[in-house]
Scaffold this motif. Sequence first.
Motif, mmCIF file in Angstrom:
data_model
loop_
_atom_site.group_PDB
_atom_site.id
_atom_site.type_symbol
_atom_site.label_atom_id
_atom_site.label_comp_id
_atom_site.label_asym_id
_atom_site.label_seq_id
_atom_site.Cartn_x
_atom_site.Cartn_y
_atom_site.Cartn_z
ATOM 1 N N LEU A 184 0.884 -1.247 0.053
ATOM 2 C CA LEU A 184 0.066 0.079 0.099
ATOM 3 C C LEU A 184 0.808 1.143 -0.049
ATOM 4 O O LEU A 184 1.929 1.212 0.815
ATOM 5 C CB LEU A 184 -0.935 0.204 1.196
ATOM 6 C CG LEU A 184 -1.786 -1.180 1.437
ATOM 7 C CD1 LEU A 184 -2.493 -1.007 2.840
ATOM 8 C CD2 LEU A 184 -3.080 -1.053 0.506
ATOM 9 N N LYS A 185 0.218 2.294 -0.544
ATOM 10 C CA LYS A 185 0.987 3.337 -0.455
ATOM 11 C C LYS A 185 -0.032 4.644 0.299
ATOM 12 O O LYS A 185 -1.090 4.850 -0.361
ATOM 13 C CB LYS A 185 1.345 4.020 -2.067
ATOM 14 C CG LYS A 185 2.117 5.462 -1.794
ATOM 15 C CD LYS A 185 2.211 6.028 -3.484
ATOM 16 C CE LYS A 185 2.940 7.419 -3.325
ATOM 17 N NZ LYS A 185 2.950 8.073 -4.506
ATOM 18 N N ILE A 186 0.385 4.958 1.389
ATOM 19 C CA ILE A 186 -0.147 6.001 2.134
ATOM 20 C C ILE A 186 -0.179 7.264 1.667
ATOM 21 O O ILE A 186 1.080 7.693 1.599
ATOM 22 C CB ILE A 186 0.018 5.820 3.727
ATOM 23 C CG1 ILE A 186 -0.022 4.352 4.169
ATOM 24 C CG2 ILE A 186 -0.686 6.662 4.430
ATOM 25 C CD1 ILE A 186 -1.260 3.633 3.834
ATOM 26 N N SER A 187 -1.442 7.813 1.022
ATOM 27 C CA SER A 187 -0.966 9.168 0.782
ATOM 28 C C SER A 187 -1.532 10.353 1.634
ATOM 29 O O SER A 187 -0.798 11.487 1.574
ATOM 30 C CB SER A 187 -2.015 9.721 -0.670
ATOM 31 O OG SER A 187 -3.330 9.254 -0.402
ATOM 32 N N GLU A 188 -2.446 9.968 2.309
ATOM 33 C CA GLU A 188 -2.632 11.019 3.602
ATOM 34 C C GLU A 188 -3.050 10.104 4.983
ATOM 35 O O GLU A 188 -3.485 8.950 4.800
ATOM 36 C CB GLU A 188 -4.185 11.790 3.056
ATOM 37 C CG GLU A 188 -3.833 12.624 1.887
ATOM 38 C CD GLU A 188 -5.174 13.294 1.777
ATOM 39 O OE1 GLU A 188 -5.898 13.750 2.764
ATOM 40 O OE2 GLU A 188 -5.511 13.236 0.771
ATOM 41 N N HIS A 189 -2.844 10.601 6.120
ATOM 42 C CA HIS A 189 -2.984 10.027 7.148
ATOM 43 C C HIS A 189 -3.779 10.984 8.236
ATOM 44 O O HIS A 189 -3.071 12.096 8.466
ATOM 45 C CB HIS A 189 -1.595 9.524 7.819
ATOM 46 C CG HIS A 189 -1.891 8.780 9.123
ATOM 47 N ND1 HIS A 189 -1.154 9.389 10.328
ATOM 48 C CD2 HIS A 189 -2.429 7.792 9.451
ATOM 49 C CE1 HIS A 189 -1.415 8.618 11.145
ATOM 50 N NE2 HIS A 189 -2.176 7.609 10.821
#
Length: 72
Positions: A14-19
């Motif tokens: 997965l690529k986390i773009s926002e958290h």
Amino acid sequence: MPSNHLFFYFNDDLKISEHWVVNGTNYGKTSEAWLSNMDRHKKDHADFSQHLWQSRGRKMVGILAFVLYGLC
């Protein structure tokens, strides 16, 4: 409620773009409402558990207890 950093354990997939962080207030209210509803219908759940015990045996009742009450 999932861990705040759960998805970071899957960085390879997965690529986390926002958290962002959610405080859990709504989750807590939902859980309390669910529990209150379960308590109001306890006899119905007991009757259903008895039916499962007679028709499916002890294993099914254990699964039901886990799903409904988290006892197992």
